[in-house]
Design a protein around this motif. Structure first.
Motif, PDB file in Angstrom:
ATOM      1  N   TRP A  93     -12.390   0.174  11.765  1.00 54.63           N
ATOM      2  CA  TRP A  93     -11.543   1.303  11.383  1.00 54.63           C
ATOM      3  C   TRP A  93     -12.163   2.615  11.838  1.00 54.63           C
ATOM      4  O   TRP A  93     -13.380   2.720  11.994  1.00 54.63           O
ATOM      5  CB  TRP A  93     -11.261   1.317   9.886  1.00 54.63           C
ATOM      6  N   GLU A 149      -6.873  12.197   1.561  1.00 51.80           N
ATOM      7  CA  GLU A 149      -8.157  11.939   0.920  1.00 51.80           C
ATOM      8  C   GLU A 149      -8.311  10.438   0.707  1.00 51.80           C
ATOM      9  O   GLU A 149      -7.426   9.653   1.052  1.00 51.80           O
ATOM     10  CB  GLU A 149      -8.246  12.676  -0.423  1.00 51.80           C
ATOM     11  N   ASN A 150      -9.451  10.045   0.158  1.00 53.85           N
ATOM     12  CA  ASN A 150      -9.741   8.631  -0.125  1.00 53.85           C
ATOM     13  C   ASN A 150      -9.599   7.748   1.106  1.00 53.85           C
ATOM     14  O   ASN A 150      -9.125   6.607   1.034  1.00 53.85           O
ATOM     15  CB  ASN A 150      -8.833   8.106  -1.250  1.00 53.85           C
ATOM     16  N   GLU A 189     -11.819   6.191   3.052  1.00 58.53           N
ATOM     17  CA  GLU A 189     -12.602   4.957   3.100  1.00 58.53           C
ATOM     18  C   GLU A 189     -12.006   3.892   2.181  1.00 58.53           C
ATOM     19  O   GLU A 189     -11.935   2.714   2.551  1.00 58.53           O
ATOM     20  CB  GLU A 189     -14.051   5.251   2.706  1.00 58.53           C
ATOM     21  N   GLN A 190     -11.550   4.294   0.999  1.00 56.96           N
ATOM     22  CA  GLN A 190     -10.952   3.337   0.068  1.00 56.96           C
ATOM     23  C   GLN A 190      -9.686   2.726   0.665  1.00 56.96           C
ATOM     24  O   GLN A 190      -9.448   1.519   0.578  1.00 56.96           O
ATOM     25  CB  GLN A 190     -10.623   4.018  -1.261  1.00 56.96           C
ATOM     26  N   ILE A 191      -8.854   3.567   1.284  1.00 55.81           N
ATOM     27  CA  ILE A 191      -7.631   3.081   1.925  1.00 55.81           C
ATOM     28  C   ILE A 191      -7.984   2.098   3.045  1.00 55.81           C
ATOM     29  O   ILE A 191      -7.376   1.028   3.170  1.00 55.81           O
ATOM     30  CB  ILE A 191      -6.799   4.264   2.455  1.00 55.81           C
ATOM     31  N   VAL A 229       0.852  -1.185   0.000  1.00 52.93           N
ATOM     32  CA  VAL A 229       0.000   0.000   0.000  1.00 52.93           C
ATOM     33  C   VAL A 229       0.891   1.240   0.000  1.00 52.93           C
ATOM     34  O   VAL A 229       1.571   1.532   0.985  1.00 52.93           O
ATOM     35  CB  VAL A 229      -0.943  -0.003   1.226  1.00 52.93           C
ATOM     36  N   SER A 254      -0.081   3.486  -5.421  1.00 53.49           N
ATOM     37  CA  SER A 254      -1.198   2.555  -5.574  1.00 53.49           C
ATOM     38  C   SER A 254      -2.499   3.110  -5.004  1.00 53.49           C
ATOM     39  O   SER A 254      -3.587   2.713  -5.428  1.00 53.49           O
ATOM     40  CB  SER A 254      -0.874   1.222  -4.889  1.00 53.49           C
ATOM     41  N   HIS A 255      -2.401   4.036  -4.049  1.00 54.57           N
ATOM     42  CA  HIS A 255      -3.583   4.585  -3.388  1.00 54.57           C
ATOM     43  C   HIS A 255      -3.434   6.104  -3.246  1.00 54.57           C
ATOM     44  O   HIS A 255      -2.852   6.588  -2.257  1.00 54.57           O
ATOM     45  CB  HIS A 255      -3.786   3.948  -2.014  1.00 54.57           C
ATOM     46  N   HIS A 262     -10.696   0.238   3.435  1.00 54.64           N
ATOM     47  CA  HIS A 262     -11.245  -1.016   2.935  1.00 54.64           C
ATOM     48  C   HIS A 262     -10.161  -1.901   2.326  1.00 54.64           C
ATOM     49  O   HIS A 262     -10.215  -3.137   2.435  1.00 54.64           O
ATOM     50  CB  HIS A 262     -12.356  -0.730   1.926  1.00 54.64           C
ATOM     51  N   THR A 263      -9.150  -1.286   1.703  1.00 51.72           N
ATOM     52  CA  THR A 263      -8.035  -2.064   1.158  1.00 51.72           C
ATOM     53  C   THR A 263      -7.277  -2.773   2.275  1.00 51.72           C
ATOM     54  O   THR A 263      -6.954  -3.966   2.175  1.00 51.72           O
ATOM     55  CB  THR A 263      -7.074  -1.159   0.377  1.00 51.72           C
TER      56      THR A 263
END
Length: 353
Positions: free
Chosen positions: A337, A315-316, A318-320, A289, A293-294, A322-323
């Motif tokens: 989380w 930013e992002n 929630e995406q981070i 990670v 990549s994110h 969930h990964t």
């Protein structure tokens, strides 16, 4: 007299800053305290009643003021000031959302809250600098307690102490707690802390940076996490960490944040590689990670002794999250989380008007 004490959780180490750097975060242990001055006698142990809600539940948190960590610490401080018990009648309701044994400074927050509690009910008038000395008599990790006490992003160090002070690693139980002497109060005064045991400095923190805390549903005891660390290190690994710890406070204080600068500054060879055996998936997470990549990710590290993972991002979120949760799930581990921000005020006491 009614007041509320709020002590933030904290993340220690932050990559290369092993036992040096701490960050106070916006999840708070709260003590709701009421001292009923209309009472002249109390049937409670040490004049103190405790109720609890939150992480772990009452089954794992003692409601006996002689055994509860918060009140034990408070009792130690009070007895250093010739007050043998709490004022009649003290009632404390503890609200604790900080996960226990997960690397978010639950014990550090409890120790700081205990010192604050003694200062308020005993009307001791201690400065925060002196409170830090008392905290460090109980909890010898200045990164957690200094962050929780003062707030924000801090660097810390311990002074070199006399051998008798270094060997004192916990509250002197035989001198403080009646249970250790068959339930009889010896009347002994505990040893006061030396002055200026430790020092701290608050670093700048870029306002864009927030913290994604991934909290696996298992515990890693600090003692166990320290046991896996080597007794000695290769010079190259020590230099590797020194180079990065010199740059990390600058990297995290600059606005706008530089993802590559922060990501490289958060690398570590002193504690994280050795703790992978205790935390399934840690190696894969730290390596896979990245800011490339994110987008939005700045850096990622083990929080304290773990198993919580702390991802710094702009930013992002929630995406981070969930990964990282999905990576743990491949190892059969469920996670919660939380999105947290620095708690800049540290521990506070607010009185009911």
């Amino acid at each position: 007299m009614e007041f509320t004490i709020r002590a933030p959780c904290s993340s220690a180490n932050i990559g290369p800053g092993f036992d040096v750097i701490g960050l106070a975060l916006s999840m708070y242990l709260e003590l709701h305290v009421k001292v009923d001055k209309s009472k002249t006698t109390s049937e409670k142990i040490l004049n103190c009643g405790i109720t609890y809600e939150g992480q772990g539940g009452q089954g794992s948190v003692s409601l006996n003021p002689e055994r509860n960590l918060i009140t034990r610490v408070a009792l130690y401080v009070l007895r250093c000031h010739n007050q043998r018990a709490f004022p009649i009648e003290t009632n404390i309701h503890i609200v604790n959302p900080i996960p226990l044994g997960r690397g978010l400074g639950s014990s550090g927050a409890a120790v700081v809250a205990g010192v604050f509690l003694a200062n308020e009910v005993g009307q001791l008038g201690l400065s925060k600098a002196r409170m830090l000395d008392y905290c460090l008599m109980v909890e010898r990790h200045p990164d957690n307690v200094a962050a929780a006490l003062y707030g924000g992003f801090v660097g810390t160090y311990l002074n070199e102490l006399k051998p008798e002070d270094v060997s004192r690693l916990e509250i002197p139980l035989s001198e403080v707690l009646p249970e250790c002497t068959g339930g009889v109060d010896t009347g002994l005064k505990p040893p006061d802390p030396p002055l200026n045991i430790g020092h701290y400095h608050q670093f700048k923190w870029a306002p864009e940076i927030q913290c994604v805390a991934i909290i696996p549903q298992f515990k890693v005891p600090t003692a166990e996490a320290r046991e896996v660390l080597p007794k000695s290190y290769m010079r190259a690994d020590v230099v590797f960490n020194l180079q990065r710890i010199a740059l990390l406070p600058i990297a995290l204080g600059e606005s706008p944040p530089d993802p590559e600068f922060i990501y490289l500054s958060m690398q570590d060879k002193v504690h994280q590689p050795y703790r992978k055996t205790l935390i399934p998936g840690l190696t894969e997470i730290l390596q896979s990670v990245t800011p490339k990549s994110h987008p939005g990710l700045l850096g990622i590290c083990l929080s304290g002794a773990g198993p919580t993972i702390l991802a710094l991002a702009t930013e992002n979120f929630e995406q981070i999250a969930h990964t990282l949760i999905a990576e743990f799930k491949t190892k059969g581990i469920e996670c919660d989380w939380k999105l947290l921000v620095p708690a800049h005020d540290g521990t506070t006491a607010t009185y009911k008007s």
